[in-house]
Design an enzyme around this catalytic site. Sequence first.
Site, short mmCIF file in Angstrom:
data_model
loop_
_atom_site.label_atom_id
_atom_site.label_comp_id
_atom_site.label_asym_id
_atom_site.label_seq_id
_atom_site.Cartn_x
_atom_site.Cartn_y
_atom_site.Cartn_z
N CYS A 87 2.85 8.32 1.92
CA CYS A 87 3.16 7.34 2.95
C CYS A 87 3.48 6.04 2.23
O CYS A 87 2.62 5.49 1.53
CB CYS A 87 1.95 7.19 3.88
SG CYS A 87 2.17 5.87 5.09
N CYS A 143 -2.75 1.25 8.40
CA CYS A 143 -1.69 0.42 7.87
C CYS A 143 -2.16 -0.99 7.46
O CYS A 143 -2.65 -1.75 8.27
CB CYS A 143 -0.68 0.33 9.01
SG CYS A 143 0.77 -0.56 8.72
N CYS A 203 4.81 -7.69 7.39
CA CYS A 203 5.73 -7.31 8.47
C CYS A 203 5.84 -8.48 9.44
O CYS A 203 4.85 -9.14 9.74
CB CYS A 203 5.22 -6.07 9.19
SG CYS A 203 6.32 -5.51 10.51
N CYS A 239 -2.25 -4.13 14.44
CA CYS A 239 -1.86 -3.66 13.10
C CYS A 239 -2.26 -4.66 12.02
O CYS A 239 -1.90 -5.84 12.09
CB CYS A 239 -0.36 -3.41 13.07
SG CYS A 239 0.28 -3.08 11.42
N CYS A 284 2.56 -6.63 15.56
CA CYS A 284 1.88 -5.83 16.58
C CYS A 284 0.40 -6.20 16.57
O CYS A 284 -0.21 -6.34 15.49
CB CYS A 284 2.06 -4.34 16.31
SG CYS A 284 3.79 -3.86 16.32
N GLU A 298 0.82 -1.21 0.00
CA GLU A 298 0.00 0.00 0.00
C GLU A 298 0.85 1.25 0.00
O GLU A 298 1.92 1.29 0.62
CB GLU A 298 -0.86 0.04 1.27
CG GLU A 298 -1.90 -1.04 1.29
CD GLU A 298 -2.74 -1.00 2.55
OE1 GLU A 298 -3.57 -1.89 2.71
OE2 GLU A 298 -2.55 -0.08 3.37
N1 SAH Z 1 6.70 -0.63 11.23
C1 SAH Z 1 6.82 0.75 11.44
C2 SAH Z 1 6.21 1.59 10.36
C3 SAH Z 1 4.89 1.14 9.80
S1 SAH Z 1 3.52 1.20 10.90
C4 SAH Z 1 6.26 1.13 12.79
O1 SAH Z 1 5.63 0.30 13.42
O2 SAH Z 1 6.49 2.26 13.20
C5 SAH Z 1 3.13 2.93 10.92
C6 SAH Z 1 2.40 3.40 12.14
O3 SAH Z 1 1.04 2.98 12.13
C7 SAH Z 1 2.99 2.90 13.43
O4 SAH Z 1 3.10 3.95 14.36
C8 SAH Z 1 1.97 1.89 13.88
O5 SAH Z 1 2.04 1.65 15.25
C9 SAH Z 1 0.70 2.55 13.42
N2 SAH Z 1 -0.46 1.67 13.36
C10 SAH Z 1 -0.53 0.42 12.89
N3 SAH Z 1 -1.78 -0.07 13.00
C11 SAH Z 1 -2.53 0.91 13.53
C12 SAH Z 1 -3.91 1.00 13.90
N4 SAH Z 1 -4.74 -0.01 13.72
N5 SAH Z 1 -4.34 2.17 14.44
C13 SAH Z 1 -3.48 3.19 14.62
N6 SAH Z 1 -2.17 3.16 14.30
C14 SAH Z 1 -1.70 2.02 13.78
FE1 SF4 Z 2 4.98 -4.07 11.66
FE2 SF4 Z 2 2.57 -2.98 11.89
FE3 SF4 Z 2 4.07 -3.35 14.06
FE4 SF4 Z 2 4.77 -1.46 12.26
S1 SF4 Z 2 2.93 -1.50 13.51
S2 SF4 Z 2 6.10 -2.99 13.25
S3 SF4 Z 2 4.09 -2.48 10.36
S4 SF4 Z 2 3.25 -4.98 12.74
#
Ligand code: SAH
Ligand code: SF4
Length: 348
Positions: A104, A335, A111, A118, A115, A91
């Site tokens: 972005c 994301c 990944c 995410c 998390c 994306e």
């Molecule tokens: N892996 C890197 C960059 C990609 S994620 C990282 O984790 O920083 C980009 C941002 O989106 C991160 O701050 C992540 O915590 C946030 N993010 C992911 N899923 C999300 C969600 N469901 N709601 C809000 N923020 C989210």
């Molecule tokens: Fe990976 Fe999503 Fe965690 Fe960023 S927020 S490190 S993209 S799993």
Amino acid sequence: MKSLYDLDFPALQALLAGWGVPTYRARQVWEWLYVHLADSFDQMTNLPLPLREKLASGIGFALPSVAASQTSADGQTQKDLLRLSDGETVEAVLMRYDQRRTACISTQVGCAIGCAFCATGQAGFRRNLSAGEIVAQTLHFARHLKQENDRLTNVVLMGMGEPLLNYDASLEAVRRMVDPQGFRLGQRHITLSTVGIAPAIRRLADEEIQITLAVSLHAATDELRDTLVPINRRYPLSELFAACHHYGERTGRRISFEWALIDGINDTPQQAQALAARLVGLHAHVNLIPLNPTPAYAGQPPNADGVAAFAAQLERHHVSYTVRVRRGIEIQAGCGQLRQRKAEKGRP
Ligand code: SAH
Ligand code: SF4
């Protein structure tokens, strides 16, 4: 196969030299790619036809194709699902806000960090992107804006994937974007978002590059962060913050901390206080982002009062912060969510 965007300038020079082409041609090709944003060899009108043909048969652009696209109701946010040459998809999002035009972009297909909240993490890891595939996302939107007589002003490496686990390609892509003889984006107009790979933050600190570092913190105690961001078990907060201090000292740059507010989980006064304590002595700014709900995670964003209450706690502790509105939530700008939806519908 490598694309033209996978070549740095010396590699492009070497390729052309290998074909017996005069060296000044490399600079011309470079400018077509990164200054004029060409996406076909026909546009490179100051190159002799045989060289254009040689380029076309020898190495391609490998431009990503748009597999799906969504635009927010206000037309300001556009999210594209880009298909890469091997069929994988990532994306990329274009956000228009005031004078800013921010892309972005993704650094990995999926990944590996996982998390909990995410969508990208929920889908697992497929592969790293090459430097060329990362740069191509930026150029994709730059071209789009050029057609509207507009230009890209900012890039955030905040799409799918963890940039610091694809360190070399991400850095190479950043250097390409800021190249004064190429795309010429200001270093300070690039933000790299990391989940907190402590040793890689230290390495980045020593690169002598003035980009903004954003750390996805989301919790200020190890106990809570272990559950939200699994890599915290490997690089706990003490180690992460030691690396952030090093980064701040080496670069003199303010660090951003991302905090996705989850109702009843990390929006408590205790977390606000723990966060404030962690930030003492750091030049830091906190971005509060109400969680974007995802299917595989039960957490929800707090309501407006909950957000305001957490913000008030930070204020009380003199923490600098901004509440970010999740723009384009209706186009699933979270994301990995467009890709997730596309996969649910089934893709070839
Ligand atoms: N892996 C890197 C960059 C990609 S994620 C990282 O984790 O920083 C980009 C941002 O989106 C991160 O701050 C992540 O915590 C946030 N993010 C992911 N899923 C999300 C969600 N469901 N709601 C809000 N923020 C989210
Ligand atoms: Fe990976 Fe999503 Fe965690 Fe960023 S927020 S490190 S993209 S799993």
